[in-house]
Motif scaffolding. Structure first.
Motif, PDB file in Angstrom:
ATOM      1  N   PHE A   1      -3.729   6.361   6.286  1.00  0.00           N
ATOM      2  CA  PHE A   1      -2.563   6.282   5.406  1.00  0.00           C
ATOM      3  C   PHE A   1      -2.818   5.129   4.422  1.00  0.00           C
ATOM      4  CE2 PHE A   1      -0.619   7.982   9.434  1.00  0.00           C
ATOM      5  CZ  PHE A   1      -0.572   9.287   8.978  1.00  0.00           C
ATOM      6  N   PRO A   2      -2.869   5.425   3.120  1.00  0.00           N
ATOM      7  CA  PRO A   2      -3.410   4.442   2.169  1.00  0.00           C
ATOM      8  C   PRO A   2      -2.531   3.209   1.951  1.00  0.00           C
ATOM      9  CG  PRO A   2      -2.581   6.368   1.011  1.00  0.00           C
ATOM     10  CD  PRO A   2      -2.521   6.690   2.470  1.00  0.00           C
ATOM     11  N   HIS A   3      -1.250   3.292   2.302  1.00  0.00           N
ATOM     12  CA  HIS A   3      -0.358   2.159   2.039  1.00  0.00           C
ATOM     13  C   HIS A   3      -0.322   1.190   3.219  1.00  0.00           C
ATOM     14  CE1 HIS A   3       1.895   4.985   4.385  1.00  0.00           C
ATOM     15  NE2 HIS A   3       2.923   4.164   4.520  1.00  0.00           N
ATOM     16  N   LEU A   4      -0.994   1.535   4.317  1.00  0.00           N
ATOM     17  CA  LEU A   4      -0.939   0.697   5.517  1.00  0.00           C
ATOM     18  C   LEU A   4      -2.285   0.021   5.757  1.00  0.00           C
ATOM     19  CD1 LEU A   4       0.874   3.167   7.966  1.00  0.00           C
ATOM     20  CD2 LEU A   4       1.913   1.303   6.668  1.00  0.00           C
TER      21      LEU A   4
ATOM     22  N   GLU B   1      -4.176  16.716   3.902  1.00  0.00           N
ATOM     23  CA  GLU B   1      -4.776  16.090   5.094  1.00  0.00           C
ATOM     24  C   GLU B   1      -3.825  15.065   5.708  1.00  0.00           C
ATOM     25  OE1 GLU B   1      -6.662  16.908   2.549  1.00  0.00           O
ATOM     26  OE2 GLU B   1      -7.989  18.311   3.606  1.00  0.00           O
ATOM     27  N   GLN B   2      -3.098  14.340   4.836  1.00  0.00           N
ATOM     28  CA  GLN B   2      -2.138  13.365   5.385  1.00  0.00           C
ATOM     29  C   GLN B   2      -1.042  14.069   6.170  1.00  0.00           C
ATOM     30  OE1 GLN B   2      -0.654   9.742   3.668  1.00  0.00           O
ATOM     31  NE2 GLN B   2      -1.906  10.074   1.852  1.00  0.00           N
TER      32      GLN B   2
ATOM     33  N   PHE C   1     -11.170  12.822  10.173  1.00  0.00           N
ATOM     34  CA  PHE C   1     -11.260  13.735   9.028  1.00  0.00           C
ATOM     35  C   PHE C   1     -12.480  13.412   8.154  1.00  0.00           C
ATOM     36  CE2 PHE C   1      -6.890  13.835  10.331  1.00  0.00           C
ATOM     37  CZ  PHE C   1      -6.455  15.121  10.065  1.00  0.00           C
TER      38      PHE C   1
ATOM     39  N   ARG D   1       5.717   3.648  -4.358  1.00  0.00           N
ATOM     40  CA  ARG D   1       4.637   2.933  -5.044  1.00  0.00           C
ATOM     41  C   ARG D   1       4.110   3.725  -6.237  1.00  0.00           C
ATOM     42  NH1 ARG D   1       0.818  -0.375  -1.356  1.00  0.00           N
ATOM     43  NH2 ARG D   1       2.290  -1.343   0.029  1.00  0.00           N
TER      44      ARG D   1
ATOM     45  N   TYR E   1       8.280   6.356   7.208  1.00  0.00           N
ATOM     46  CA  TYR E   1       7.154   5.411   7.329  1.00  0.00           C
ATOM     47  C   TYR E   1       5.936   5.783   6.490  1.00  0.00           C
ATOM     48  CZ  TYR E   1       9.881   3.817  11.289  1.00  0.00           C
ATOM     49  OH  TYR E   1      10.899   3.341  12.069  1.00  0.00           O
ATOM     50  N   ILE E   2       5.822   7.045   6.125  1.00  0.00           N
ATOM     51  CA  ILE E   2       4.579   7.438   5.457  1.00  0.00           C
ATOM     52  C   ILE E   2       4.806   7.989   4.044  1.00  0.00           C
ATOM     53  CG2 ILE E   2       2.528   8.927   5.631  1.00  0.00           C
ATOM     54  CD1 ILE E   2       3.054   8.689   8.757  1.00  0.00           C
TER      55      ILE E   2
ATOM     56  N   LYS F   1      -8.204   1.037   0.585  1.00  0.00           N
ATOM     57  CA  LYS F   1      -8.901   0.981  -0.713  1.00  0.00           C
ATOM     58  C   LYS F   1      -9.766  -0.278  -0.849  1.00  0.00           C
ATOM     59  CE  LYS F   1      -5.476  -1.452  -3.438  1.00  0.00           C
ATOM     60  NZ  LYS F   1      -4.822  -1.702  -4.681  1.00  0.00           N
TER      61      LYS F   1
ATOM     62  N   ARG G   1     -11.019  22.944  13.458  1.00  0.00           N
ATOM     63  CA  ARG G   1      -9.576  22.705  13.291  1.00  0.00           C
ATOM     64  C   ARG G   1      -8.753  23.521  14.281  1.00  0.00           C
ATOM     65  NH1 ARG G   1      -8.174  21.348   7.072  1.00  0.00           N
ATOM     66  NH2 ARG G   1      -9.727  19.733   6.875  1.00  0.00           N
TER      67      ARG G   1
ATOM     68  N   PRO H   1       7.372   5.411   1.491  1.00  0.00           N
ATOM     69  CA  PRO H   1       6.710   4.184   1.020  1.00  0.00           C
ATOM     70  C   PRO H   1       5.599   4.452  -0.010  1.00  0.00           C
ATOM     71  CG  PRO H   1       6.954   4.117   3.397  1.00  0.00           C
ATOM     72  CD  PRO H   1       7.362   5.490   2.967  1.00  0.00           C
ATOM     73  N   GLN H   2       4.886   5.566   0.170  1.00  0.00           N
ATOM     74  CA  GLN H   2       3.830   5.874  -0.804  1.00  0.00           C
ATOM     75  C   GLN H   2       4.430   6.387  -2.113  1.00  0.00           C
ATOM     76  OE1 GLN H   2       0.201   7.996   0.552  1.00  0.00           O
ATOM     77  NE2 GLN H   2       1.077   7.842   2.575  1.00  0.00           N
TER      78      GLN H   2
ATOM     79  N   ARG I   1      -1.432  -2.064 -10.778  1.00  0.00           N
ATOM     80  CA  ARG I   1      -2.631  -2.659 -10.153  1.00  0.00           C
ATOM     81  C   ARG I   1      -2.364  -3.001  -8.700  1.00  0.00           C
ATOM     82  NH1 ARG I   1      -3.144  -5.543 -15.014  1.00  0.00           N
ATOM     83  NH2 ARG I   1      -2.074  -7.299 -14.065  1.00  0.00           N
ATOM     84  N   ARG I   2      -1.229  -3.660  -8.469  1.00  0.00           N
ATOM     85  CA  ARG I   2      -0.938  -4.180  -7.142  1.00  0.00           C
ATOM     86  C   ARG I   2      -0.640  -3.075  -6.117  1.00  0.00           C
ATOM     87  NH1 ARG I   2       0.434  -8.894  -4.623  1.00  0.00           N
ATOM     88  NH2 ARG I   2       1.989  -8.606  -3.009  1.00  0.00           N
ATOM     89  N   TRP I   3       0.028  -2.036  -6.590  1.00  0.00           N
ATOM     90  CA  TRP I   3       0.461  -0.985  -5.665  1.00  0.00           C
ATOM     91  C   TRP I   3      -0.467   0.228  -5.632  1.00  0.00           C
ATOM     92  CZ3 TRP I   3       6.536  -0.490  -5.988  1.00  0.00           C
ATOM     93  CH2 TRP I   3       7.082  -1.612  -5.343  1.00  0.00           C
ATOM     94  N   ALA I   4      -1.571   0.157  -6.372  1.00  0.00           N
ATOM     95  CA  ALA I   4      -2.473   1.315  -6.382  1.00  0.00           C
ATOM     96  C   ALA I   4      -2.896   1.629  -4.947  1.00  0.00           C
ATOM     97  CB  ALA I   4      -3.686   1.017  -7.238  1.00  0.00           C
ATOM     98  N   LEU I   5      -2.872   2.914  -4.616  1.00  0.00           N
ATOM     99  CA  LEU I   5      -3.196   3.302  -3.235  1.00  0.00           C
ATOM    100  C   LEU I   5      -4.678   3.620  -3.073  1.00  0.00           C
ATOM    101  CD1 LEU I   5      -0.103   5.553  -2.520  1.00  0.00           C
ATOM    102  CD2 LEU I   5      -0.570   3.338  -1.498  1.00  0.00           C
TER     103      LEU I   5
ATOM    104  N   ASN J   1      -8.983   9.728   5.732  1.00  0.00           N
ATOM    105  CA  ASN J   1      -7.590  10.155   5.796  1.00  0.00           C
ATOM    106  C   ASN J   1      -6.680   9.134   6.479  1.00  0.00           C
ATOM    107  OD1 ASN J   1      -5.543  11.932   5.237  1.00  0.00           O
ATOM    108  ND2 ASN J   1      -5.846  13.167   7.076  1.00  0.00           N
TER     109      ASN J   1
ATOM    110  N   LEU K   1       1.418   1.874  13.930  1.00  0.00           N
ATOM    111  CA  LEU K   1       2.547   2.755  13.576  1.00  0.00           C
ATOM    112  C   LEU K   1       2.554   3.999  14.481  1.00  0.00           C
ATOM    113  CD1 LEU K   1       4.862   3.322  11.439  1.00  0.00           C
ATOM    114  CD2 LEU K   1       3.215   4.830  10.348  1.00  0.00           C
TER     115      LEU K   1
END
Lengths: 247, 234
Positions: free
Chosen positions: B84-87, A147-148, B78, A173, A165-166, B130, B45, A169-170, A242-246, B82, B95
């Motif tokens: 982006f989990p790091h942002l 999905e991402q 979605f 982590r 950018y996506i 999260k 879709r 970075p993930q 812990r800190r970087w958990a997504l 969905n 972005l």
């Protein structure tokens, strides 16, 4: 008993046990016997770190290459990495270091010098850790959901932007905690380089022991030096997890 | 909103859409309903350009979904937000606006804040997904979809993973967007929302549209499959 007290008591028990072990030795415990060998021990400590960093770097690079091969659509590459992984998983590290230094290495280098034998030993560690690194890359990249990728496509990110950018970075982590665990494995495994007379920490301590007969003192010092690196490393790994958990 | 679907079929390992034809004009909110596996998410879709159809032609507002620029006219929400989990929520939007729409930092920030405010998320903008509830994440996803200034917003079962309270929270937020001048095409199992929000409903069964019309047809369905579905969801 609260958490902090539980940990303090547990650490106390292990220190107490070390104390009992020291007291029960036939010879009295005398740390001053080690004086004059600080440089030798420090050199060993430094060499352990040095060899471990090289092995870490090498195995990350090789692990990434093997990840790319395993992710390839070419069936042969996939099979090749699987066979390689099975061979390594079935091989003890000590056997790998010996094989590299005394069997595989000499097949390609005519009468390797002492220094070349040491390098071959480090290469043995690199090869041994590589499949574990490959696995880390596999799980890190697979954790980015379909999905991402769809969202990146929908919003119109270019391939470079997706990685910059996506994805990366993930991946970093997710990658860092197990990477640090592997670094800890490498540091511990590097003690086996002593069989090649590489002057890392374990070998340096053996020299000190043979010269001073201070077996217990030198052994405890060595153990403490390993723990000084590995315990903060594992604590940092947990903190990062812990800190970087997504999710 | 105009939708034109001509002889659309789609196959993964099995056929999921079977010769669909559809012409809709001037409807603002189209709901696609049906049991799981009926092909409704696949149709959504394809309409959004996320997937290319195996056969057939699809046009939304006169543009073919195969056109390279079509996706830029689309906002998509979605099933599981969905984001982006790091942002952070804010970065999830800025972005996209900065990198794919060429906006300046200030412009992107202003648009992102405007849409997050519209979704009542102004207090949460610096949190990562999260650390917020599923409902808030889904609303942030709606804000993200709105931020790219789409002609049509697609929602793929946006509340399927939420409890009834969060479902209500998200659907109320969507209902409040009724008059923003965008088209909506959505898949959902929440029939009360379909009745309130949609002005046209498509019922799908085994890859085909078997009944369609304004939501009032749901009170008196003609087809057996629609009747069975309505009895289950009522």
């Amino acid at each position: 008993m609260n958490k902090k007290v539980s940990y303090l008591v547990s650490v106390g028990i292990f220190i107490l046990f070390a104390g009992v072990v020291v007291i029960r030795q036939r010879t009295p415990f005398n740390l001053s016997l080690l004086s004059g060998y600080e440089t030798l021990v420090f050199e060993g400590f430094r060499n352990t770190i040095y060899a471990s960093f090289i092995a870490l770097f090498g195995s990350v690079v090789l692990g990434f290459i093997f990840y790319l091969l395993s992710a390839s659509k070419v069936r042969f590459f996939h099979a090749f990495t699987n066979v390689f992984t099975e061979i390594i998983y079935g091989t003890p590290l000590l056997v790998m270091i010996f094989a590299m230094a005394f069997v595989i290495g000499p097949a390609f280098i005519n009468r390797p010098s002492q220094q070349e034998v040491h390098i071959l030993g480090v290469v043995g560690i690199i090869i041994y850790i590589t499949p574990y690194m490959t696995n880390i890359f596999k799980s890190a990249f697979s954790s980015i959901s379909d999905e991402q990728y769809m969202a990146m496509d929908l919003f119109g990110f270019t391939p470079f932007q997706r990685y910059r950018y996506i994805i990366i970075p993930q991946v970093i982590r997710i990658l860092m905690p197990p990477l640090m665990n592997n670094f800890s494995l490498i540091i511990k495994g590097s003690a086996l380089l002593s069989v090649l007379s590489y002057r890392e920490l374990f070998y340096a301590i053996q020299i000190v022991q043979s010269r001073t007969f201070a077996f217990t003192e030198a052994f405890l010092l060595m153990w403490a030096l390993y723990l000084i690196i590995t315990i903060p490393l594992s604590q940092m790994t947990r903190w990062l997890e812990r800190r970087w958990a997504l999710e | 909103m105009k939708i034109e679907v001509k002889a659309l079929s789609h196959t993964y390992d099995v056929q999921v859409l079977d010769n669909i034809n559809l012409v809709l004009d001037e409807y603002k909110a189209v709901a696609i309903i049906g049991v799981s596996g009926s092909g409704k998410s696949t149709l959504l879709r394809i309409l959004s350009g996320l997937e290319q159809p195996t056969r057939g032609e699809v046009f939304v507002n006169g543009r073919s979904v195969k056109e390279p620029g079509y996706k830029k006219t689309v906002g998509f929400v979605f099933q599981n937000h969905n984001l982006f989990p790091h942002l952070s929520l804010l970065e999830n939007i800025t972005l996209i606006l900065e990198k794919t729409r060429g906006m300046s930092k200030e412009e992107a920030h202003a648009i992102a804040m405007e849409n997050l405010r519209l979704m009542s998320l102004e207090d949460q903008v610096n949190k990562v997904p999260k650390n917020i509830s599923g409902g808030q994440a889904q609303r942030a996803s709606i804000a993200r979809a709105l931020s790219v200034n789409p002609e049509t917003i697609f929602l793929d079962e946006p509340t399927s993973s939420l409890d009834p309270i969060l479902t209500h929270e998200v659907l109320t937020a969507v209902e409040n967007l009724r008059n923003i001048g965008k088209g909506f095409i959505f898949v959902t199992h929440v029939i009360s929302f379909v009745r309130d929000f949609a002005d046209y409903v498509i019922f799908m069964h085994e890859g085909k549209i078997i009944e369609q019309g304004p939501p009032t047809f749901l009170d008196n369905p003609q087809e057996e499959a629609t009747k069975a579905f309505m009895q289950k969801v009522r």
